[in-house]
Write a protein that holds these residues in place. Sequence first.
Motif, PDB file in Angstrom:
ATOM      1  N   VAL A 247       0.291  -1.514   0.223  1.00  0.00           N
ATOM      2  CA  VAL A 247      -0.156  -0.033   0.263  1.00  0.00           C
ATOM      3  C   VAL A 247       0.822   1.037  -0.045  1.00  0.00           C
ATOM      4  CG1 VAL A 247      -1.762   1.278   1.335  1.00  0.00           C
ATOM      5  CG2 VAL A 247      -1.792  -1.187   1.220  1.00  0.00           C
ATOM      6  N   GLY A 248       0.523   2.108  -1.328  1.00  0.00           N
ATOM      7  CA  GLY A 248       1.304   3.569  -0.814  1.00  0.00           C
ATOM      8  C   GLY A 248       2.482   3.397  -2.020  1.00  0.00           C
ATOM      9  N   ASP A 249       2.443   2.486  -2.094  1.00  0.00           N
ATOM     10  CA  ASP A 249       3.673   2.279  -3.912  1.00  0.00           C
ATOM     11  C   ASP A 249       3.335   2.305  -4.744  1.00  0.00           C
ATOM     12  OD1 ASP A 249       5.177   0.828  -1.959  1.00  0.00           O
ATOM     13  OD2 ASP A 249       4.806  -1.495  -3.526  1.00  0.00           O
ATOM     14  N   PHE A 250       4.392   3.135  -5.508  1.00  0.00           N
ATOM     15  CA  PHE A 250       3.379   4.066  -6.461  1.00  0.00           C
ATOM     16  C   PHE A 250       4.869   3.651  -8.030  1.00  0.00           C
ATOM     17  CE2 PHE A 250       5.856   7.005  -5.048  1.00  0.00           C
ATOM     18  CZ  PHE A 250       7.212   7.060  -6.369  1.00  0.00           C
ATOM     19  N   ILE A 251       4.195   3.951  -9.579  1.00  0.00           N
ATOM     20  CA  ILE A 251       5.072   4.094 -10.405  1.00  0.00           C
ATOM     21  C   ILE A 251       4.473   4.783 -11.335  1.00  0.00           C
ATOM     22  CG2 ILE A 251       5.396   0.913 -10.125  1.00  0.00           C
ATOM     23  CD1 ILE A 251       3.836   0.629 -12.562  1.00  0.00           C
ATOM     24  N   THR A 252       5.208   5.256 -11.922  1.00  0.00           N
ATOM     25  CA  THR A 252       5.153   5.942 -13.119  1.00  0.00           C
ATOM     26  C   THR A 252       4.998   5.640 -14.124  1.00  0.00           C
ATOM     27  OG1 THR A 252       7.070   7.397 -13.409  1.00  0.00           O
ATOM     28  CG2 THR A 252       5.617   8.834 -11.835  1.00  0.00           C
ATOM     29  N   PHE A 253       4.250   6.656 -16.059  1.00  0.00           N
ATOM     30  CA  PHE A 253       4.056   5.874 -17.483  1.00  0.00           C
ATOM     31  C   PHE A 253       3.966   6.871 -18.195  1.00  0.00           C
ATOM     32  CE2 PHE A 253       2.038   4.367 -20.955  1.00  0.00           C
ATOM     33  CZ  PHE A 253       2.793   3.892 -21.146  1.00  0.00           C
ATOM     34  N   ASP A 254       5.105   7.030 -18.827  1.00  0.00           N
ATOM     35  CA  ASP A 254       5.404   8.302 -19.773  1.00  0.00           C
ATOM     36  C   ASP A 254       5.184   7.913 -20.840  1.00  0.00           C
ATOM     37  OD1 ASP A 254       5.682   9.960 -16.906  1.00  0.00           O
ATOM     38  OD2 ASP A 254       8.077  10.039 -17.561  1.00  0.00           O
ATOM     39  N   ILE A 255       4.227   8.880 -21.794  1.00  0.00           N
ATOM     40  CA  ILE A 255       4.282   8.569 -23.106  1.00  0.00           C
ATOM     41  C   ILE A 255       3.847  10.219 -23.661  1.00  0.00           C
ATOM     42  CG2 ILE A 255       1.291   7.796 -23.238  1.00  0.00           C
ATOM     43  CD1 ILE A 255       2.627   6.228 -25.225  1.00  0.00           C
ATOM     44  N   LEU A 256       4.634  10.814 -24.534  1.00  0.00           N
ATOM     45  CA  LEU A 256       4.527  11.978 -25.362  1.00  0.00           C
ATOM     46  C   LEU A 256       4.859  12.872 -24.638  1.00  0.00           C
ATOM     47  CD1 LEU A 256       2.707  11.278 -28.694  1.00  0.00           C
ATOM     48  CD2 LEU A 256       5.294  12.009 -28.362  1.00  0.00           C
ATOM     49  N   ASP A 257       4.131  13.387 -24.004  1.00  0.00           N
ATOM     50  CA  ASP A 257       2.999  14.388 -23.451  1.00  0.00           C
ATOM     51  C   ASP A 257       1.946  14.554 -21.677  1.00  0.00           C
ATOM     52  OD1 ASP A 257       4.314  17.174 -25.360  1.00  0.00           O
ATOM     53  OD2 ASP A 257       2.130  16.721 -26.346  1.00  0.00           O
ATOM     54  N   ASP A 258       1.964  12.577 -22.366  1.00  0.00           N
ATOM     55  CA  ASP A 258       1.234  12.747 -20.787  1.00  0.00           C
ATOM     56  C   ASP A 258       2.258  11.576 -19.607  1.00  0.00           C
ATOM     57  OD1 ASP A 258      -0.620  13.756 -21.627  1.00  0.00           O
ATOM     58  OD2 ASP A 258      -1.242  11.824 -23.184  1.00  0.00           O
ATOM     59  N   SER A 259       2.126  12.148 -18.624  1.00  0.00           N
ATOM     60  CA  SER A 259       2.667  10.846 -17.408  1.00  0.00           C
ATOM     61  C   SER A 259       1.679  10.523 -16.787  1.00  0.00           C
ATOM     62  CB  SER A 259       3.879  11.675 -16.739  1.00  0.00           C
ATOM     63  OG  SER A 259       4.033  11.486 -15.516  1.00  0.00           O
ATOM     64  N   ILE A 260       1.399   9.753 -16.536  1.00  0.00           N
ATOM     65  CA  ILE A 260      -0.065   8.770 -15.190  1.00  0.00           C
ATOM     66  C   ILE A 260       0.914   8.108 -13.993  1.00  0.00           C
ATOM     67  CG2 ILE A 260      -1.815   6.960 -15.260  1.00  0.00           C
ATOM     68  CD1 ILE A 260      -1.956   9.646 -17.577  1.00  0.00           C
TER      69      ILE A 260
END
Length: 453
Positions: free
Chosen positions: A55-68
């Motif tokens: 719980v609390g773990d995160f990842i990011t995913f980037d593609i072009l102008d967007d980051s999730i």
Amino acid sequence: MADISGIVETADELEQPVTIGVEAYISEDYVRQERDKLWRKTWLQAGRLEDMPNVGDFITFDILDDSILVVRNSADEISAHWNVCTHRGRRLVDTPKGRRNARGNRKNFVCGFHGWTFDGKGTCVHVPEREHWQGKLNDDDIRLGSVKCDSWGGWVWINMDPDAEPLADYLSPANTMLDPYQLQNMRYRWRQFVVFDCNWKVALEAFNETYHVPVTHPEFMEFGSFPGWGHNHGKHSNIGYDAPKDMEENAGKLRVGTGDDARISTAQMQNYTWKAANTNTTQTMVDVANALVDELPEGTPPAEVLGYWITRSKEIDAKRGVVWPEVPSSHTAKAGTAWQIFPNFQIGHAVNNMLCYMARPYGNDPNKCYFEAAVFELFAEGDAPETDWEYIEPDDWPAVLQQDFNNMAAVQQGMKSGGFKGTKPNPYRERAIPSLHWNLAKFMGTGAPKKLG
């Protein structure tokens, strides 16, 4: 010059000879339009669940102008949000320089600009000096924008389109064909990425057919010849081998060598694969292959060598707590060796390991992409190695992948030649390529394959 008789309109027509123009590979305008028409409208593989177990773990995913921003909120809940503060538009989580993505554990996400704070579910829990807004800040307006998020196969998938179809429907039939392999139980053995000098489609197409193997990877031909095929399945496609009689398992990744002595050629192929590709096998299978010459009599038919090799490897793995899923050979023949998940992900599956590729655009430059590869394996509980994404220069990748890289860069250059009028993929062996562009055209409104007549 061949006469073009019309645009491919149905999946059945992909079985005919076609040609594909170069716009999707080299046009800057096409790349810019991909952001809104493709990447923000499709389900994208964003990472593995094992990268965020707590719980609390995160990842990011980037593609072009967007980051999730993808966050684990509980044992059973993962949510995704636009990685951008609703105050002034600063990204909440920056990708460290030289890294593929950000990864960590936080109770809250604090904007580094003015300190606006958000919890893992996207709620804005703190606005410094909020009273200055005179009660006009609406909680719904300042929460992080949500992004569709689901999981399958051990991966997290995101979709930026709020009206997107459910993930299970989008992935069909690839998900049902791959479910017996229990991909969610595999773990990374290694994972690497690079910025490469070709369009993301060129990168993927280097691996979604076997037609290139005899010329690009001639070393493998010493161990046998296994002609390949490609099939369209709606948005997706798969590839595989035409297996010899009584060796249906060879339609998958567990390939026995042929030649004068299958015991020796199988060991040679496994040793070469382990050293030069570092994919599509395991240490157990290499060790058993090297023992075949001592454990089987000379003259053992290839089908029997295959049966013994697989059975013995399964037994040894089971004793150390690695249990292979049981997949009937009839299913293996249909599932093939790899699935191309539209638009940009490939799963090269087997019962005890897999090799996956993904490619993403590099800004608005049609001549560059992020290319990544990951090798997975079944491990006993607690034995999986600790891994993270590593940036590896092209010359430092396994030798077999460098052979593919040479093609990728040269193809991108050739696509821009005034003398090149479009690709003409093999209708049987390279059908995954027109399948990709047939589906791309549905989103992009241009670039559909055309029939050669």
